[in-house]
Structure formats: structure tokens, C-alpha cells
Design a protein around this motif. Structure first.
Motif, PDB file in Angstrom:
ATOM      1  N   ILE A 131      12.769   0.213  -1.642  1.00 39.13           N
ATOM      2  CA  ILE A 131      13.794  -0.858  -1.355  1.00 39.13           C
ATOM      3  C   ILE A 131      13.567  -1.890  -2.452  1.00 39.13           C
ATOM      4  CG2 ILE A 131      14.601  -2.964   0.259  1.00 39.13           C
ATOM      5  CD1 ILE A 131      13.111  -1.199   2.570  1.00 39.13           C
ATOM      6  N   VAL A 132      14.636  -2.578  -3.209  1.00 43.02           N
ATOM      7  CA  VAL A 132      14.370  -3.138  -4.412  1.00 43.02           C
ATOM      8  C   VAL A 132      15.057  -4.575  -4.203  1.00 43.02           C
ATOM      9  CG1 VAL A 132      15.427  -3.443  -6.895  1.00 43.02           C
ATOM     10  CG2 VAL A 132      15.246  -1.290  -5.640  1.00 43.02           C
ATOM     11  N   PHE A 133      14.064  -5.498  -4.599  1.00 42.86           N
ATOM     12  CA  PHE A 133      14.306  -6.853  -4.329  1.00 42.86           C
ATOM     13  C   PHE A 133      14.162  -7.826  -6.029  1.00 42.86           C
ATOM     14  CE2 PHE A 133      12.254  -5.340  -0.590  1.00 42.86           C
ATOM     15  CZ  PHE A 133      12.926  -5.955   0.286  1.00 42.86           C
ATOM     16  N   PRO A 134      14.763  -8.532  -5.857  1.00 39.24           N
ATOM     17  CA  PRO A 134      14.908  -9.421  -7.248  1.00 39.24           C
ATOM     18  C   PRO A 134      13.683 -10.474  -7.509  1.00 39.24           C
ATOM     19  CG  PRO A 134      16.300 -10.471  -5.641  1.00 39.24           C
ATOM     20  CD  PRO A 134      15.682  -9.259  -4.908  1.00 39.24           C
ATOM     21  N   ASP A 135      12.682 -10.583  -6.583  1.00 36.97           N
ATOM     22  CA  ASP A 135      11.568 -11.314  -6.847  1.00 36.97           C
ATOM     23  C   ASP A 135      10.487 -10.762  -6.108  1.00 36.97           C
ATOM     24  OD1 ASP A 135      11.519 -12.951  -4.106  1.00 36.97           O
ATOM     25  OD2 ASP A 135      13.523 -13.424  -4.867  1.00 36.97           O
ATOM     26  N   GLU A 136       9.140 -11.382  -6.595  1.00 31.86           N
ATOM     27  CA  GLU A 136       7.912 -10.715  -5.881  1.00 31.86           C
ATOM     28  C   GLU A 136       7.933 -11.410  -4.543  1.00 31.86           C
ATOM     29  OE1 GLU A 136       3.280 -10.587  -7.245  1.00 31.86           O
ATOM     30  OE2 GLU A 136       4.648 -11.932  -8.229  1.00 31.86           O
ATOM     31  N   LYS A 137       8.405 -12.540  -3.965  1.00 31.27           N
ATOM     32  CA  LYS A 137       7.827 -13.209  -2.915  1.00 31.27           C
ATOM     33  C   LYS A 137       8.782 -12.323  -1.710  1.00 31.27           C
ATOM     34  CE  LYS A 137       8.832 -17.643  -0.441  1.00 31.27           C
ATOM     35  NZ  LYS A 137       7.569 -17.887  -0.104  1.00 31.27           N
ATOM     36  N   ARG A 138      10.025 -11.788  -1.999  1.00 27.12           N
ATOM     37  CA  ARG A 138      10.660 -11.086  -0.812  1.00 27.12           C
ATOM     38  C   ARG A 138      10.195  -9.869  -0.840  1.00 27.12           C
ATOM     39  NH1 ARG A 138      16.928 -12.677  -2.263  1.00 27.12           N
ATOM     40  NH2 ARG A 138      15.806 -13.342  -4.418  1.00 27.12           N
ATOM     41  N   ALA A 139       9.726  -9.302  -1.993  1.00 27.55           N
ATOM     42  CA  ALA A 139       8.974  -7.728  -2.207  1.00 27.55           C
ATOM     43  C   ALA A 139       7.656  -7.886  -1.238  1.00 27.55           C
ATOM     44  CB  ALA A 139       8.758  -7.433  -3.363  1.00 27.55           C
ATOM     45  N   GLY A 140       6.799  -9.175  -1.470  1.00 29.18           N
ATOM     46  CA  GLY A 140       5.602  -9.123  -0.679  1.00 29.18           C
ATOM     47  C   GLY A 140       5.919  -9.121   0.805  1.00 29.18           C
ATOM     48  N   GLN A 141       6.881  -9.805   1.236  1.00 31.32           N
ATOM     49  CA  GLN A 141       7.396  -9.954   2.732  1.00 31.32           C
ATOM     50  C   GLN A 141       7.480  -8.731   3.383  1.00 31.32           C
ATOM     51  OE1 GLN A 141      10.975 -12.067   3.804  1.00 31.32           O
ATOM     52  NE2 GLN A 141      10.167 -13.051   5.341  1.00 31.32           N
ATOM     53  N   MET A 142       8.546  -7.821   2.599  1.00 29.89           N
ATOM     54  CA  MET A 142       8.709  -6.467   3.062  1.00 29.89           C
ATOM     55  C   MET A 142       7.308  -5.628   3.204  1.00 29.89           C
ATOM     56  SD  MET A 142      10.755  -4.397   4.276  1.00 29.89           S
ATOM     57  CE  MET A 142      12.244  -5.449   4.194  1.00 29.89           C
ATOM     58  N   VAL A 143       6.620  -5.686   2.170  1.00 30.81           N
ATOM     59  CA  VAL A 143       5.500  -4.890   2.318  1.00 30.81           C
ATOM     60  C   VAL A 143       4.461  -5.380   3.683  1.00 30.81           C
ATOM     61  CG1 VAL A 143       3.002  -4.709   1.114  1.00 30.81           C
ATOM     62  CG2 VAL A 143       5.054  -4.531  -0.185  1.00 30.81           C
ATOM     63  N   GLU A 144       4.482  -6.528   3.623  1.00 28.53           N
ATOM     64  CA  GLU A 144       3.536  -6.849   5.010  1.00 28.53           C
ATOM     65  C   GLU A 144       4.106  -6.432   6.158  1.00 28.53           C
ATOM     66  OE1 GLU A 144       0.273  -8.082   5.085  1.00 28.53           O
ATOM     67  OE2 GLU A 144       0.690  -7.736   2.791  1.00 28.53           O
ATOM     68  N   CYS A 145       5.676  -6.531   6.178  1.00 28.47           N
ATOM     69  CA  CYS A 145       6.368  -6.027   7.104  1.00 28.47           C
ATOM     70  C   CYS A 145       6.258  -4.733   7.481  1.00 28.47           C
ATOM     71  CB  CYS A 145       7.934  -6.204   7.132  1.00 28.47           C
ATOM     72  SG  CYS A 145       8.945  -6.290   8.663  1.00 28.47           S
ATOM     73  N   MET A 146       6.289  -3.510   6.420  1.00 28.03           N
ATOM     74  CA  MET A 146       6.159  -2.228   6.533  1.00 28.03           C
ATOM     75  C   MET A 146       4.575  -1.897   6.904  1.00 28.03           C
ATOM     76  SD  MET A 146       8.075  -0.746   3.304  1.00 28.03           S
ATOM     77  CE  MET A 146       9.930  -0.808   3.147  1.00 28.03           C
ATOM     78  N   LYS A 147       3.665  -2.387   6.606  1.00 32.70           N
ATOM     79  CA  LYS A 147       2.273  -2.318   6.691  1.00 32.70           C
ATOM     80  C   LYS A 147       1.946  -2.381   8.381  1.00 32.70           C
ATOM     81  CE  LYS A 147      -0.008  -3.505   2.436  1.00 32.70           C
ATOM     82  NZ  LYS A 147      -1.188  -4.757   2.020  1.00 32.70           N
ATOM     83  N   VAL A 148       2.999  -3.022   9.059  1.00 31.05           N
ATOM     84  CA  VAL A 148       2.726  -2.899  10.617  1.00 31.05           C
ATOM     85  C   VAL A 148       2.846  -1.837  11.083  1.00 31.05           C
ATOM     86  CG1 VAL A 148       3.570  -3.986  12.619  1.00 31.05           C
ATOM     87  CG2 VAL A 148       3.078  -5.465  10.754  1.00 31.05           C
ATOM     88  N   PHE A 149       3.533  -0.745  10.426  1.00 30.34           N
ATOM     89  CA  PHE A 149       4.074   0.426  11.020  1.00 30.34           C
ATOM     90  C   PHE A 149       3.025   1.661  10.223  1.00 30.34           C
ATOM     91  CE2 PHE A 149       7.660  -2.368  11.665  1.00 30.34           C
ATOM     92  CZ  PHE A 149       7.809  -2.300  12.764  1.00 30.34           C
ATOM     93  N   ASP A 150       1.860   1.312   9.885  1.00 35.40           N
ATOM     94  CA  ASP A 150       0.898   2.389   9.464  1.00 35.40           C
ATOM     95  C   ASP A 150       1.322   3.062   8.085  1.00 35.40           C
ATOM     96  OD1 ASP A 150      -0.750   1.898  11.591  1.00 35.40           O
ATOM     97  OD2 ASP A 150       0.349   3.441  12.894  1.00 35.40           O
ATOM     98  N   THR A 151       1.845   2.328   7.440  1.00 39.75           N
ATOM     99  CA  THR A 151       2.423   2.733   5.852  1.00 39.75           C
ATOM    100  C   THR A 151       1.602   1.952   4.963  1.00 39.75           C
ATOM    101  OG1 THR A 151       4.396   1.030   5.774  1.00 39.75           O
ATOM    102  CG2 THR A 151       4.885   3.411   6.808  1.00 39.75           C
ATOM    103  N   ASP A 152       1.686   2.416   3.697  1.00 41.93           N
ATOM    104  CA  ASP A 152       0.824   1.751   2.793  1.00 41.93           C
ATOM    105  C   ASP A 152       1.952   1.329   1.326  1.00 41.93           C
ATOM    106  OD1 ASP A 152      -1.157   0.464   1.333  1.00 41.93           O
ATOM    107  OD2 ASP A 152      -2.027   2.531   0.598  1.00 41.93           O
ATOM    108  N   PRO A 153       2.946   0.853   1.585  1.00 40.17           N
ATOM    109  CA  PRO A 153       3.688   0.658   0.355  1.00 40.17           C
ATOM    110  C   PRO A 153       3.137  -0.043  -0.843  1.00 40.17           C
ATOM    111  CG  PRO A 153       4.211  -0.950   2.212  1.00 40.17           C
ATOM    112  CD  PRO A 153       3.040  -0.003   2.678  1.00 40.17           C
TER     113      PRO A 153
END
Length: 301
Positions: A141-163
Motif C-alpha cells: 500500500i503506497v502512501f505519500p508521507d511517512e506519517k500515514r505509512a506509519g499509521q498503516m504499519v501499526e494497524c497491520m501489526k494488530v493482525f500478526d503481520t510484520d510489514p
């Protein structure tokens, strides 16, 4: 149609039932593909099914949506335009903030696990892709900035993934390359049919790879046996040419006869043909003695 397109078409048909999940889904879409252009909120879209899906959810969520929402096509790409007081409603209801020109959804919108699922689904539908499992495993998933990418990473980690995150052409790409984790995310987003397709392809791929490994291993073993056999036969033929095979002791001559007649047999198979049969180590020992005699003859010539 590609696997990624099929997955998105399936996801576009999923309607979040709970109001909070609809808000999280819209937040995923707006924060990943939306931006302010003057006083208008513009959301970039990829497909018509997605466009219709978002329109249905917006109408279900906001009473004043019909007269303040329209679509436009510019440069071959569809856009949804939000105008008037509906823009303010989007910002207040979805808890959006404009950070350096990018729209960021407050984490309060995605506190619940079900809302995180909807948020990931919305972002993937607008700026995500996944490779066909027949080729390789890659979800992003492609984001224009680090802040939104970081938010998605934390969201995905809840589901036993390591993005992971990588910067690509001034964009921040949240990606996963593990097949199990990608299957997990497809399940998280609710795409049952695509998950079955993904897993079926993985099973066939794993079986094919297993067969290839066995074939390669067997081929390597055959090559090893053949190479050793060639050396052994050359030693026997050299002794034949120089001294005659009777030069060999009876036990070695018997083995030499069997080896010449059966160039591709393994050591165990050669041992089984002797009378009485001997083990693999015994055959190897006798062949080494034959080789040593041949080398001795070569040195004396």
C-alpha cells in the motif's frame, strides 16, 4: 484480469454494516487517496465499482451527500469531488486533519479491531496492490508521507503481520513479502473468494516446488553416481589394457566384471549382485583398491 484487480472487485462489494466501520473505511480511502484542492475535497479513484461503492457509503453516512458530491474524469482517472458543507462534515466525522497538504485520520476512528479491518480495506482499494501468487508474494500500500505509512504499519501489526516500509520515488510503500502474512491480510479484509484462490495457487506452487526439489536431488545423485562410475570403469579398463583383468585378485575381479556390465548401478546395487552379497562400504573399499592398483600401474609406466 489480474489477481489484484479481482481482489479489489471483491472488496468493493463488501458493505460495512456498523456505522463506525463505515467511517473507518471512508477514513482509509480519504487519508490514502484524498487531498484538498482549494475548498474541495478530491478523492482519486481507480475503478467504477469502487466509485459506486464509496458513493453508496457516503449517502448512507451523510444526509447532505447527494447535492454536494459528484465525479469527474481528468487525465483518464476518475475523481470524486466533495464540496460545500459536506467537506466540513467529512473532517469532523472522520476526525481528519490536514498535515502539510495530506489528510490524516485520527486513530480514534480505528480503535476497534473491526474498524482497523475496514481502514486497511479502504486504503488497499485506493492505493494498494498484490502480486499474483503464481509469480511471487508481494503486497503493498503506497502512501505519500511517512506519517500515514506509519499509521498503516501499526494497524497491520494488530493482525500478526510484520510489514516493512521502503521509500520509492518520494512515496512510502508499506509492503509484505511473506505468503502466510499476505493470506492473513486478505482474510482480514474479508475477501473470502480471493483468499481461496490465493491458497489454492500456493498449494499447487508448493507441490510443484517440492517435486522440482526431489527431481533436482535425484538428478544430482544420478550425476554423482555416473561420474564415479566413469572413473571406476576407466581404472578397470586401464588395468585390462596393461595387465589383463586376471591381474586383479578374485574378489576385485568379480566386482570389476559387475561394474563394467552395469555402469549406472549404485554401490548398494553392485554389492547386491555379488556372491555372496556385500554392503555399500565393502563395495566402496574394493573399488578404492582397484583405483589404487590402476594409479600404481600409471606411475610405473
Amino acid at each position: 484480469m489480474s489477481f489484484s484487480a479481482d481482489l479489489k472487485n471483491e472488496l468493493a462489494e463488501i458493505m460495512p454494516q456498523a456505522a463506525h466501520c463505515r467511517l473507518a473505511f471512508l477514513a482509509g480511502i480519504v487519508s490514502s487517496a484524498g487531498k484538498m484542492e482549494g475548498e474541495k475535497l478530491v478523492i482519486r479513484l481507480e475503478t467504477e465499482p469502487l466509485q459506486k461503492k464509496i458513493q453508496r457509503i457516503i449517502r448512507k453516512t451523510f444526509d447532505n451527500a447527494e447535492e454536494m458530491m459528484y465525479t469527474s474524469n481528468s487525465g483518464g482517472r476518475d475523481k470524486m469531488i466533495i464540496t460545500g458543507s459536506l467537506v466540513d462534515d467529512f473532517f469532523s466525522t472522520l476526525k481528519l486533519s490536514d498535515v502539510s497538504g495530506g489528510l490524516y485520520a485520527n486513530n480514534i476512528v480505528i480503535e476497534k479491531t473491526c474498524c482497523k479491518r475496514a481502514f486497511i480495506r479502504g486504503a488497499f482499494l485506493t492505493v494498494g496492490s498484490v502480486s499474483s501468487p503464481e509469480k511471487n508474494y508481494h503486497f503493498e500500500i503506497v502512501f505519500p508521507d511517512e506519517k500515514r505509512a506509519g499509521q498503516m504499519v501499526e494497524c497491520m501489526k494488530v493482525f500478526d503481520t510484520d510489514p516493512k516500509v521502503v521509500v520509492r520515488r518520494n512515496s512510502y510503500v508499506v509492503y509484505i513479502k511473506d505468503g502466510d502474512e499476505i493470506a492473513n491480510l486478505i482474510s482480514v479484509m474479508g475477501a473470502v473468494n480471493s483468499l481461496m484462490t490465493f491458497e489454492n495457487v500456493r498449494i499447487v506452487k508448493d507441490i510443484r516446488n517440492s517435486i522440482n526439489r526431489e527431481v533436482n536431488c535425484e538428478t544430482a545423485n544420478i550425476s554423482k553416481v555416473a561420474s564415479a562410475s566413469v572413473k571406476q570403469i576407466r581404472d578397470i579398463e586401464y588395468i585390462d589394457a596393461e595387465m589383463g583383468r586376471d591381474y586383479l585378485p578374485d574378489s576385485l575381479r568379480e566386482l570389476a566384471d559387475v561394474r563394467i556390465a552395469n555402469p549406472l548401478l549404485s554401490l548398494k546395487e553392485l554389492g547386491d549382485m555379488l556372491e555372496p552379497p556385500i554392503g555399500k562400504s565393502g563395495v566402496n573399499h574394493r573399488l578404492r583398491r582397484i583405483s589404487a592398483l590402476a594409479d600404481k600401474l600409471r606411475e610405473s609406466r
